[in-house]
Write a protein that holds these residues in place. Structure first.
Motif, short mmCIF file in Angstrom:
data_model
loop_
_atom_site.label_atom_id
_atom_site.label_comp_id
_atom_site.label_asym_id
_atom_site.label_seq_id
_atom_site.Cartn_x
_atom_site.Cartn_y
_atom_site.Cartn_z
N ASN A 46 0.80 -1.23 0.00
CA ASN A 46 0.00 0.00 0.00
C ASN A 46 0.83 1.28 0.00
OD1 ASN A 46 -2.57 -1.39 0.23
ND2 ASN A 46 -1.98 -1.86 2.33
N TYR A 47 2.15 1.15 0.14
CA TYR A 47 3.00 2.34 0.21
C TYR A 47 4.24 2.15 -0.67
CZ TYR A 47 0.31 3.55 4.42
OH TYR A 47 -0.70 3.86 5.30
N THR A 48 4.75 3.26 -1.17
CA THR A 48 6.04 3.25 -1.83
C THR A 48 7.11 3.17 -0.74
OG1 THR A 48 5.18 4.63 -3.62
CG2 THR A 48 7.57 4.48 -3.40
N LEU A 49 7.87 2.09 -0.75
CA LEU A 49 8.73 1.76 0.39
C LEU A 49 10.20 1.70 -0.04
CD1 LEU A 49 8.68 0.71 3.41
CD2 LEU A 49 8.66 -1.59 2.43
N ALA A 50 11.07 2.16 0.86
CA ALA A 50 12.51 2.04 0.65
C ALA A 50 13.17 1.47 1.91
CB ALA A 50 13.14 3.39 0.31
N THR A 51 14.18 0.65 1.71
CA THR A 51 15.04 0.23 2.82
C THR A 51 16.38 0.94 2.68
OG1 THR A 51 15.99 -1.68 1.65
CG2 THR A 51 13.95 -2.04 2.91
N LEU A 52 16.95 1.30 3.82
CA LEU A 52 18.25 1.95 3.82
C LEU A 52 19.14 1.23 4.82
CD1 LEU A 52 20.19 4.21 2.96
CD2 LEU A 52 19.17 5.66 4.74
N SER A 53 20.23 0.64 4.33
CA SER A 53 21.17 -0.11 5.14
C SER A 53 22.55 0.50 5.03
CB SER A 53 21.23 -1.58 4.69
OG SER A 53 19.96 -2.15 4.57
N GLN A 91 7.42 6.73 0.38
CA GLN A 91 6.47 7.21 1.38
C GLN A 91 6.84 6.74 2.78
OE1 GLN A 91 3.15 5.40 -0.83
NE2 GLN A 91 2.17 7.41 -0.86
N ILE A 92 7.61 5.64 2.85
CA ILE A 92 8.10 5.10 4.12
C ILE A 92 9.53 4.64 3.90
CG2 ILE A 92 7.79 3.35 5.92
CD1 ILE A 92 4.90 3.02 4.97
N ILE A 93 10.38 4.85 4.91
CA ILE A 93 11.75 4.34 4.86
C ILE A 93 11.97 3.43 6.07
CG2 ILE A 93 14.21 4.92 4.99
CD1 ILE A 93 13.60 7.51 3.54
N LEU A 94 12.49 2.23 5.79
CA LEU A 94 12.90 1.31 6.85
C LEU A 94 14.40 1.41 7.02
CD1 LEU A 94 10.87 -1.92 5.91
CD2 LEU A 94 10.21 -0.07 7.47
N LEU A 95 14.84 1.81 8.21
CA LEU A 95 16.26 1.90 8.51
C LEU A 95 16.72 0.56 9.08
CD1 LEU A 95 16.74 5.43 10.14
CD2 LEU A 95 17.10 4.73 7.76
N ASP A 96 17.61 -0.08 8.37
CA ASP A 96 18.10 -1.40 8.75
C ASP A 96 19.33 -1.27 9.64
OD1 ASP A 96 18.86 -4.07 8.82
OD2 ASP A 96 19.74 -4.04 6.82
N ASP A 97 19.25 -1.82 10.85
CA ASP A 97 20.36 -1.83 11.80
C ASP A 97 20.85 -0.40 12.10
OD1 ASP A 97 22.16 -2.95 13.56
OD2 ASP A 97 23.64 -3.45 12.03
N ALA A 98 19.91 0.46 12.50
CA ALA A 98 20.26 1.87 12.73
C ALA A 98 19.85 2.33 14.12
CB ALA A 98 19.59 2.74 11.67
N TYR A 99 19.73 1.41 15.06
CA TYR A 99 19.28 1.79 16.40
C TYR A 99 20.27 2.74 17.07
CZ TYR A 99 16.69 1.30 20.78
OH TYR A 99 15.92 1.55 21.88
N GLN A 100 21.57 2.54 16.82
CA GLN A 100 22.59 3.41 17.42
C GLN A 100 22.95 4.61 16.55
OE1 GLN A 100 23.05 -0.12 17.54
NE2 GLN A 100 22.25 -0.07 19.62
N HIS A 101 22.30 4.73 15.39
CA HIS A 101 22.63 5.84 14.49
C HIS A 101 21.82 7.07 14.90
CE1 HIS A 101 24.69 6.90 10.68
NE2 HIS A 101 23.74 7.81 10.60
#
Length: 341
Positions: free
Chosen positions: A67-74, A133-143
């Motif tokens: 339902n959304y245009t999605l991107a992942t950023l690693s 429309q949404i970005i998923l940040l992969d392994d970015a808890y400490q960023h």
């Protein structure tokens, strides 16, 4: 190794002190965190590897990309490239890193990007003609340079962050108090039969804030192993002689699921870059055997072994209970954040 970690305890205290100062400066806004005008979900952990981050990211991709245009950023760990890269048909595992390349190979309806500088990566994604429309940040808890709108923290059953200590004595990247930044905490890799008593014990150990929610998931293995040209039912190869290859942080469950008496197991470090000698060793030990590996290792081994011999075992993250509440929480955040733009 245990003795060495104990000897290094003073360095763990020093490292923890440095990280605590850094977090204090961000919490007090002395150091700047950058927020963006779209829903950003960060998925990560306090410890080093092995918490099931990749299947959880894939769960969110399946959930949101319809339902959304999605991107992942690693970050693109161990990739042989630098700076911002948006995956395309010419991208390779060496350029993107194994996990982003896995995302790109499986999900053709999303954008997959890598950049060690998450702020720059988000800015570059927002410059694309098709903005996510949404970005998923992969392994970015400490960023902390980027302030996500929603944080999901993962911790493994049997290896909870509440029982761990700072590097190098333990495996924590930052103090246990960092968990307070999370909106949701997920205990991953749970037994399918985890009791209510055990769940309550874990809840007590983690000491959640009143505004945090706790969920429990397990790793579901597929009924088939997949190759480039065919798939095989796991039941049909139970007693066949196999070579099992894993370059992940905690390979024991993978081996336990597939291994039988005549099988050979090869274990490598997490995100392992297979050398020519590694490939020769695998070929030697796989004579008259099929090779089954993890999905993350498959993208590194593909093309180095014959397609007829190489297979991987797909996995998914599944909730023990209250999946509806988790999905509702995420969709409410995305909907509210999108409306506020």
């Amino acid at each position: 190794m245990i003795l060495l970690r104990k000897i290094l305890f003073p360095f763990a205290v020093l490292y923890g002190f440095i990280i605590a100062i850094r977090n204090f400066l961000y919490d007090k806004e002395i150091l700047t965190s950058y927020a963006f005008d779209l829903p950003i979900i960060a998925v990560g952990n306090l410890s080093v590897g092995g918490t099931g981050k990749t299947p959880q990211i894939e769960y969110l991709i399946r959930m949101l990309s319809k339902n959304y245009t999605l991107a992942t950023l690693s970050r693109g760990y161990k990739r042989k490239s630098e700076g911002f890269i948006l995956a395309n048909s010419t991208s390779t595992v060496e350029i993107l890193g194994d996990e982003p390349f896995q995302f790109y190979s499986k999900f053709k309806n999303i954008q997959v990007a890598v950049d060690a500088n998450r702020k720059n990566g988000i800015e570059q994604l927002l410059l694309q003609s098709q903005k996510p429309q949404i970005i998923l940040l992969d392994d970015a808890y400490q960023h902390r340079k980027v302030k996500a709108g929603f944080y999901i923290l993962l911790t493994s059953f049997g290896d909870l962050y509440s029982d761990d200590f700072m590097l190098p004595t333990g495996n924590l990247r930052e103090s246990r108090s960092g968990a307070k930044r999370a909106n949701i905490i997920i205990v991953t890799k749970c037994p399918h039969t985890l009791s209510s008593v055990s769940k309550n014990d874990i809840r007590t150990k983690l000491n959640l804030s009143v505004n945090q929610e706790l969920y429990f998931t397990f790793i579901a293995y597929d009924n088939f192993v997949l190759g480039e040209n065919r798939k095989i039912n796991v039941n049909d190869i139970q007693e066949s002689s196999k070579l099992l290859v894993a370059g992940i942080a905690k390979p024991e469950p993978f081996f336990d699921y597939l291994q039988r008496t005549n099988d050979v197991c090869l274990s490598f470090p997490d995100h392992h870059d297979f050398s020519e000698n590694d490939i020769l060793d695998i070929k030697k030990k796989s004579i008259n055997r099929i090779v089954i590996t993890t999905e993350k290792d498959y993208v590194r081994l593909q093309g180095k072994l014959t397609a007829e011999q190489l297979f991987y075992l797909p996995i998914k993250s599944q909730f023990l209970e209250e999946e509806h509440n988790f999905r509702k929480k995420i969709l409410n955040y995305v909907g509210t954040s999108s409306r506020n733009r």
